[in-house]
Design a protein around this motif. Structure first.
Motif, PDB file in Angstrom:
ATOM      1  N   ALA A 142       0.834  -1.208   0.000  1.00  0.00           N
ATOM      2  CA  ALA A 142       0.000   0.000   0.000  1.00  0.00           C
ATOM      3  C   ALA A 142       0.873   1.265   0.000  1.00  0.00           C
ATOM      4  CB  ALA A 142      -0.957   0.006   1.189  1.00  0.00           C
ATOM      5  N   ARG A 143       1.800   1.331  -0.952  1.00  0.00           N
ATOM      6  CA  ARG A 143       2.682   2.489  -1.046  1.00  0.00           C
ATOM      7  C   ARG A 143       1.894   3.712  -1.500  1.00  0.00           C
ATOM      8  NH1 ARG A 143       5.623  -1.987  -2.775  1.00  0.00           N
ATOM      9  NH2 ARG A 143       7.669  -2.254  -1.789  1.00  0.00           N
ATOM     10  N   HIS A 144       2.256   4.877  -0.975  1.00  0.00           N
ATOM     11  CA  HIS A 144       1.570   6.109  -1.379  1.00  0.00           C
ATOM     12  C   HIS A 144       2.518   7.099  -2.036  1.00  0.00           C
ATOM     13  CE1 HIS A 144       2.985   8.472   2.158  1.00  0.00           C
ATOM     14  NE2 HIS A 144       2.955   7.304   2.754  1.00  0.00           N
ATOM     15  N   SER A 145       3.655   6.590  -2.505  1.00  0.00           N
ATOM     16  CA  SER A 145       4.600   7.404  -3.257  1.00  0.00           C
ATOM     17  C   SER A 145       4.993   6.638  -4.512  1.00  0.00           C
ATOM     18  CB  SER A 145       5.844   7.722  -2.425  1.00  0.00           C
ATOM     19  OG  SER A 145       6.852   8.316  -3.228  1.00  0.00           O
ATOM     20  N   LYS A 146       4.859   7.284  -5.672  1.00  0.00           N
ATOM     21  CA  LYS A 146       5.235   6.624  -6.923  1.00  0.00           C
ATOM     22  C   LYS A 146       6.717   6.280  -6.943  1.00  0.00           C
ATOM     23  CE  LYS A 146       3.802   8.169 -10.824  1.00  0.00           C
ATOM     24  NZ  LYS A 146       3.492   9.077 -11.951  1.00  0.00           N
ATOM     25  N   GLU A 147       7.518   7.109  -6.289  1.00  0.00           N
ATOM     26  CA  GLU A 147       8.961   6.887  -6.292  1.00  0.00           C
ATOM     27  C   GLU A 147       9.347   5.609  -5.547  1.00  0.00           C
ATOM     28  OE1 GLU A 147       7.487   9.822  -5.740  1.00  0.00           O
ATOM     29  OE2 GLU A 147       8.041  10.609  -7.717  1.00  0.00           O
ATOM     30  N   GLU A 148       8.477   5.131  -4.646  1.00  0.00           N
ATOM     31  CA  GLU A 148       8.778   3.929  -3.875  1.00  0.00           C
ATOM     32  C   GLU A 148       8.397   2.646  -4.604  1.00  0.00           C
ATOM     33  OE1 GLU A 148       6.698   4.343  -0.213  1.00  0.00           O
ATOM     34  OE2 GLU A 148       7.982   5.946   0.555  1.00  0.00           O
ATOM     35  N   LEU A 149       7.728   2.763  -5.745  1.00  0.00           N
ATOM     36  CA  LEU A 149       7.257   1.575  -6.442  1.00  0.00           C
ATOM     37  C   LEU A 149       8.431   0.789  -7.025  1.00  0.00           C
ATOM     38  CD1 LEU A 149       4.190   3.015  -8.404  1.00  0.00           C
ATOM     39  CD2 LEU A 149       4.117   1.404  -6.497  1.00  0.00           C
ATOM     40  N   PRO A 150       8.527  -0.505  -6.729  1.00  0.00           N
ATOM     41  CA  PRO A 150       9.579  -1.312  -7.361  1.00  0.00           C
ATOM     42  C   PRO A 150       9.235  -1.597  -8.823  1.00  0.00           C
ATOM     43  CG  PRO A 150       8.155  -2.707  -6.026  1.00  0.00           C
ATOM     44  CD  PRO A 150       7.687  -1.293  -5.811  1.00  0.00           C
ATOM     45  N   LYS A 151      10.248  -1.863  -9.621  1.00  0.00           N
ATOM     46  CA  LYS A 151      10.054  -2.191 -11.023  1.00  0.00           C
ATOM     47  C   LYS A 151       9.708  -3.669 -11.126  1.00  0.00           C
ATOM     48  CE  LYS A 151      10.426  -1.478 -15.535  1.00  0.00           C
ATOM     49  NZ  LYS A 151       9.603  -0.546 -16.313  1.00  0.00           N
ATOM     50  N   ARG A 152       8.444  -3.960 -11.503  1.00  0.00           N
ATOM     51  CA  ARG A 152       8.015  -5.351 -11.669  1.00  0.00           C
ATOM     52  C   ARG A 152       7.212  -5.432 -12.959  1.00  0.00           C
ATOM     53  NH1 ARG A 152       5.733  -6.386  -5.640  1.00  0.00           N
ATOM     54  NH2 ARG A 152       4.740  -4.414  -6.186  1.00  0.00           N
ATOM     55  N   VAL A 153       7.834  -6.003 -13.975  1.00  0.00           N
ATOM     56  CA  VAL A 153       7.253  -5.943 -15.317  1.00  0.00           C
ATOM     57  C   VAL A 153       5.976  -6.762 -15.442  1.00  0.00           C
ATOM     58  CG1 VAL A 153       9.460  -5.490 -16.416  1.00  0.00           C
ATOM     59  CG2 VAL A 153       8.729  -7.859 -16.072  1.00  0.00           C
ATOM     60  N   HIS A 154       5.769  -7.725 -14.533  1.00  0.00           N
ATOM     61  CA  HIS A 154       4.602  -8.589 -14.644  1.00  0.00           C
ATOM     62  C   HIS A 154       3.402  -8.079 -13.834  1.00  0.00           C
ATOM     63  CE1 HIS A 154       6.337  -9.858 -10.851  1.00  0.00           C
ATOM     64  NE2 HIS A 154       5.266 -10.592 -10.584  1.00  0.00           N
ATOM     65  N   LYS A 155       3.518  -6.874 -13.290  1.00  0.00           N
ATOM     66  CA  LYS A 155       2.429  -6.327 -12.486  1.00  0.00           C
ATOM     67  C   LYS A 155       2.000  -4.964 -13.011  1.00  0.00           C
ATOM     68  CE  LYS A 155       3.039  -8.767  -8.140  1.00  0.00           C
ATOM     69  NZ  LYS A 155       2.932  -8.656  -6.671  1.00  0.00           N
ATOM     70  N   ALA A 156       0.700  -4.705 -12.887  1.00  0.00           N
ATOM     71  CA  ALA A 156       0.138  -3.413 -13.263  1.00  0.00           C
ATOM     72  C   ALA A 156      -0.208  -2.635 -11.995  1.00  0.00           C
ATOM     73  CB  ALA A 156      -1.111  -3.602 -14.119  1.00  0.00           C
ATOM     74  N   VAL A 157       0.024  -1.340 -12.041  1.00  0.00           N
ATOM     75  CA  VAL A 157      -0.201  -0.485 -10.881  1.00  0.00           C
ATOM     76  C   VAL A 157      -1.575   0.188 -10.987  1.00  0.00           C
ATOM     77  CG1 VAL A 157       0.647   1.462  -9.530  1.00  0.00           C
ATOM     78  CG2 VAL A 157       2.272  -0.062 -10.686  1.00  0.00           C
ATOM     79  N   THR A 158      -2.354   0.079  -9.930  1.00  0.00           N
ATOM     80  CA  THR A 158      -3.653   0.749  -9.853  1.00  0.00           C
ATOM     81  C   THR A 158      -3.576   1.863  -8.817  1.00  0.00           C
ATOM     82  OG1 THR A 158      -4.862  -1.271 -10.421  1.00  0.00           O
ATOM     83  CG2 THR A 158      -6.108   0.476  -9.351  1.00  0.00           C
ATOM     84  N   PRO A 159      -3.732   3.133  -9.215  1.00  0.00           N
ATOM     85  CA  PRO A 159      -3.819   4.202  -8.224  1.00  0.00           C
ATOM     86  C   PRO A 159      -5.194   4.154  -7.546  1.00  0.00           C
ATOM     87  CG  PRO A 159      -3.205   5.039 -10.411  1.00  0.00           C
ATOM     88  CD  PRO A 159      -3.739   3.654 -10.586  1.00  0.00           C
ATOM     89  N   VAL A 160      -5.199   4.050  -6.228  1.00  0.00           N
ATOM     90  CA  VAL A 160      -6.450   3.998  -5.458  1.00  0.00           C
ATOM     91  C   VAL A 160      -6.508   5.230  -4.562  1.00  0.00           C
ATOM     92  CG1 VAL A 160      -7.851   2.682  -3.823  1.00  0.00           C
ATOM     93  CG2 VAL A 160      -6.418   1.472  -5.491  1.00  0.00           C
ATOM     94  N   MET A 161      -7.376   6.160  -4.912  1.00  0.00           N
ATOM     95  CA  MET A 161      -7.551   7.357  -4.100  1.00  0.00           C
ATOM     96  C   MET A 161      -8.626   7.100  -3.056  1.00  0.00           C
ATOM     97  SD  MET A 161      -8.761  11.226  -5.178  1.00  0.00           S
ATOM     98  CE  MET A 161      -7.291  11.527  -6.158  1.00  0.00           C
ATOM     99  N   VAL A 162      -8.271   7.234  -1.782  1.00  0.00           N
ATOM    100  CA  VAL A 162      -9.203   7.030  -0.680  1.00  0.00           C
ATOM    101  C   VAL A 162      -9.537   8.391  -0.071  1.00  0.00           C
ATOM    102  CG1 VAL A 162      -9.565   5.932   1.560  1.00  0.00           C
ATOM    103  CG2 VAL A 162      -8.279   4.730  -0.222  1.00  0.00           C
ATOM    104  N   LYS A 163     -10.824   8.703  -0.059  1.00  0.00           N
ATOM    105  CA  LYS A 163     -11.307   9.935   0.561  1.00  0.00           C
ATOM    106  C   LYS A 163     -12.090   9.569   1.815  1.00  0.00           C
ATOM    107  CE  LYS A 163     -11.877  12.299  -3.909  1.00  0.00           C
ATOM    108  NZ  LYS A 163     -12.832  13.020  -4.793  1.00  0.00           N
TER     109      LYS A 163
END
Length: 271
Positions: free
Chosen positions: A158-179
């Motif tokens: 549940a990372r909230h910084s794009k810079e912290e995302l590891p490079k994993r070519v077999h996974k897709a990233v979904t931005p989840v905005m929680v209000k």
């Protein structure tokens, strides 16, 4: 043999007659060979081997430890294509530790889920196989055994910084905005990503992203809403849509699923 920009591994690739290649895509290994009137294909998952970048290797011969599936043609196609697409069920992700969102706060989490790969030939187009890059276990998502749906289970940081995302070519990233528009502290321990209802995009660096999901939590569970936004995250200009949603749902279908989720949160103190 291969396209000039190997980062865009979903683009069509050409194999000459009697050429073989091996593609390492995260834990998924794909071996292909074009022969006169035939294509050979073999796949395997190597869970302990997660390549950060796609590796395309030309082979001198077919590896003896791989049993091929043979596809026979009068005139074999010249090209193959690896098409990524999102899972065919929602993915229930559990956080490694509880995450809290205070009242009135809004935060975006970046959550990854493994994709499937359609191995296709082109000219003419033909699907050879669709395979998950990572096998996920099954789980049931819903308030009881009568109401809910069968999903896949996974874990997330549940990372909230794009810079912290590891490079994993077999996974897709979904931005989840929680209000959290409620008056209560919101505890997030798990949530369901509605990936069959999202589009998949490829960026110039080879990373995969989906539509953004927006969760709006109110004090009353029945007012909790889910929206799917077509707006890509900042810095994602030039994204190419690689796959449409697998499923299209009635307007209130996802609303009910996430209302059940928030109702659970109210009774257990978790999402």
């Amino acid at each position: 043999m291969f396209a000039e920009n190997q980062a865009l591994w979903w683009q069509p690739q050409t194999l000459l007659n009697e050429q073989s290649c091996k593609i390492l895509l995260g834990p998924l290994h794909i071996v292909l060979q074009r022969k006169t009137g035939e294509w050979w294909l073999a796949t395997e998952r190597v869970p302990q081997s997660e390549h950060q970048h796609v590796e395309l290797q030309q082979l001198s011969q077919w590896p003896q430890d791989h049993q091929p599936s043979r596809f026979v043609f009068q005139h074999e196609p010249l090209q193959f294509c690896l098409r990524p697409l999102l899972a065919d069920r929602p993915v229930v992700v559990k956080t490694h530790q509880p995450v809290y969102v205070p009242p009135g706060e809004q935060v975006t989490f970046y959550i990854s889920s493994p994709v499937s790969i359609r191995i296709e030939l082109q000219q003419p187009n033909l699907l050879l196989q669709e395979i998950q890059t990572q096998r996920l276990s099954d789980t049931w998502f819903g308030p009881n055994t009568q109401t809910g749906e069968l999903c896949y289970a996974d874990k997330t940081q549940a990372r909230h910084s794009k810079e912290e995302l590891p490079k994993r070519v077999h996974k897709a990233v979904t931005p989840v905005m929680v209000k959290n528009n409620s008056s209560q502290m919101m505890s997030i321990e798990k949530l369901s990503l509605p990936v069959p209802y999202l589009s998949l995009y490829g960026l110039a660096d080879g990373s995969l992203w989906t539509d953004q999901v927006i969760l709006d939590h109110q004090d009353e569970a029945e007012l909790s809403e889910l929206h799917i936004s077509k707006q890509m995250p900042a810095g994602s200009d030039g994204a190419e849509r690689l796959a449409k949603p697998r499923l299209y749902m009635e307007k209130h279908g996802l609303f009910r699923a996430f209302s059940d989720l928030f109702a659970h949160a109210a009774s257990r103190g978790s999402l």
